[in-house]
Design a protein around this motif. Sequence first.
Motif, PDB file in Angstrom:
ATOM      1  N   VAL A 152      39.256  26.542  36.612  1.00  0.00           N
ATOM      2  CA  VAL A 152      38.053  26.355  36.548  1.00  0.00           C
ATOM      3  C   VAL A 152      37.387  27.282  37.683  1.00  0.00           C
ATOM      4  N   MET A 186      28.110  26.391  34.082  1.00  0.00           N
ATOM      5  CA  MET A 186      29.002  25.473  33.742  1.00  0.00           C
ATOM      6  C   MET A 186      28.767  24.587  32.643  1.00  0.00           C
ATOM      7  N   PHE A 190      30.613  24.442  28.977  1.00  0.00           N
ATOM      8  CA  PHE A 190      31.309  23.467  28.458  1.00  0.00           C
ATOM      9  C   PHE A 190      30.714  23.122  27.105  1.00  0.00           C
ATOM     10  N   MET A 194      32.896  23.066  23.423  1.00  0.00           N
ATOM     11  CA  MET A 194      33.195  21.889  22.603  1.00  0.00           C
ATOM     12  C   MET A 194      32.775  22.359  21.434  1.00  0.00           C
ATOM     13  N   ILE A 238      34.992  28.616  31.414  1.00  0.00           N
ATOM     14  CA  ILE A 238      34.856  27.386  31.143  1.00  0.00           C
ATOM     15  C   ILE A 238      34.767  27.040  29.673  1.00  0.00           C
ATOM     16  N   VAL A 242      37.682  24.691  27.880  1.00  0.00           N
ATOM     17  CA  VAL A 242      37.493  23.485  27.302  1.00  0.00           C
ATOM     18  C   VAL A 242      37.836  23.691  25.931  1.00  0.00           C
ATOM     19  N   SER A 246      40.593  20.746  24.094  1.00  0.00           N
ATOM     20  CA  SER A 246      40.076  20.077  22.978  1.00  0.00           C
ATOM     21  C   SER A 246      41.018  20.337  21.863  1.00  0.00           C
TER      22      SER A 246
END
Length: 418
Positions: A152, A186, A190, A194, A238, A242, A246
């Motif tokens: 991160v 950020m 994200f 996703m 990021i 992510v 996931s």
Amino acid sequence: MENYSIIIFLLAIMLGLTALAEKIKLSYPILLIVAGIGIGFIPAMPEVEIDPEVIFLIFLPPLLYDAAFNISFNTFKTHLSTISSLAIGLVFLTATGIAVIVHYMIPGMSWPLSFVLGSILAATDAVAAISITKGLGLSHTTTTILEGESLVNDASALVAYRFAVAAVTGSAFVFWKASLEFLLLMAGGFIIGMAMGRILAFILKKVHDSNIITISFMLLMPFVTYRVAEELSVSGVIAVVVLGLSISGFSKKIFPEELKNESKTIWDIIIFLLNGLIFILIGLEFPYIARSIDHDKIWLYVGYALIITVVALLLRMARVFLQKVNLERAFLQNRGRVSKEALLSFEESVIISWSGMRGIVSLAIAIGLPATLEDGSPFPHRNVIIFISVVVVLFTLIGQGLTLPWIVKKLKASAVTV
């Protein structure tokens, strides 16, 4: 063809030295860095220039994805407070601390230039942390915190760097705008991560009967995700992290055992080759960068780099142990807010403090410094900033990397004695 021959030569050297490192029980990144420095000083060796864009576009996405894919999401969530305090709070604290020291220590370093150097060296490196700590028998908690932090904190450092460079070139720094942009970077990363994770999961559901196609999509998606995020001006780092988190949970549910094993084998080979090349390239850059510095001042700048390394380490130790104390206090005052599993032991705090190596991201950011300002004048102290950054990277990788196994062994021995 010359570049092709150099890459083949470096890969051959890397394989041989890695095998030697295993024989002599030495962390292979350290041996590769030293070898890279030695190769760089060979007179007949052509200069190898690292393009920062190559690092960010070719090396970073698969390495980040692999690390995020293999991290334990539940443990990551348990230690989210510690990870965020190191990946965000410590990055800005370190950038500021280094900037203060540099401003008063190095003649001619203005505040904006000092913050440029501070932001370059503010973040630890995922590749270095994972490669050097592998095989030391660290606790699951320690490994997850180190990997989570270094996954991160690149985003935090890149934001700090961007605003520091803007200040050098004459742009005004507005705190609330910087804070808002950081949050948007950020959050945007994200959301992209996703979304791309959902797309990849949908594709894998349709093609998971074919191992080759499934693995190919998993190899391709980190690059696509990083590129899409960067094109949309959000954090590619990021987004890829992510994506890895996931898809990790999804793959465990849907992939048959044969596919998991085949995928792991291919990824292990790719990550091994990328890791090895990175550490040799770090070593190779040192001789060329050293030639751009006034020889009478090289040892003076090395001394500055040593002081900066010590300052960064002390700031890290202070922040880690403060986090340890804060967690214990919160646990005692409100047992529901902090679980017992989130607490840090003394041994874990020492190892986490000592494992803050800098690496390829710091090097790529430094080399990526613009050569000129907007008015066409040279970027002030550019060669000095790059040289000091490279030396600090070497100090952390070689110094902390060589001593970390000894520290881990001593801590384990004292724990057994107690």
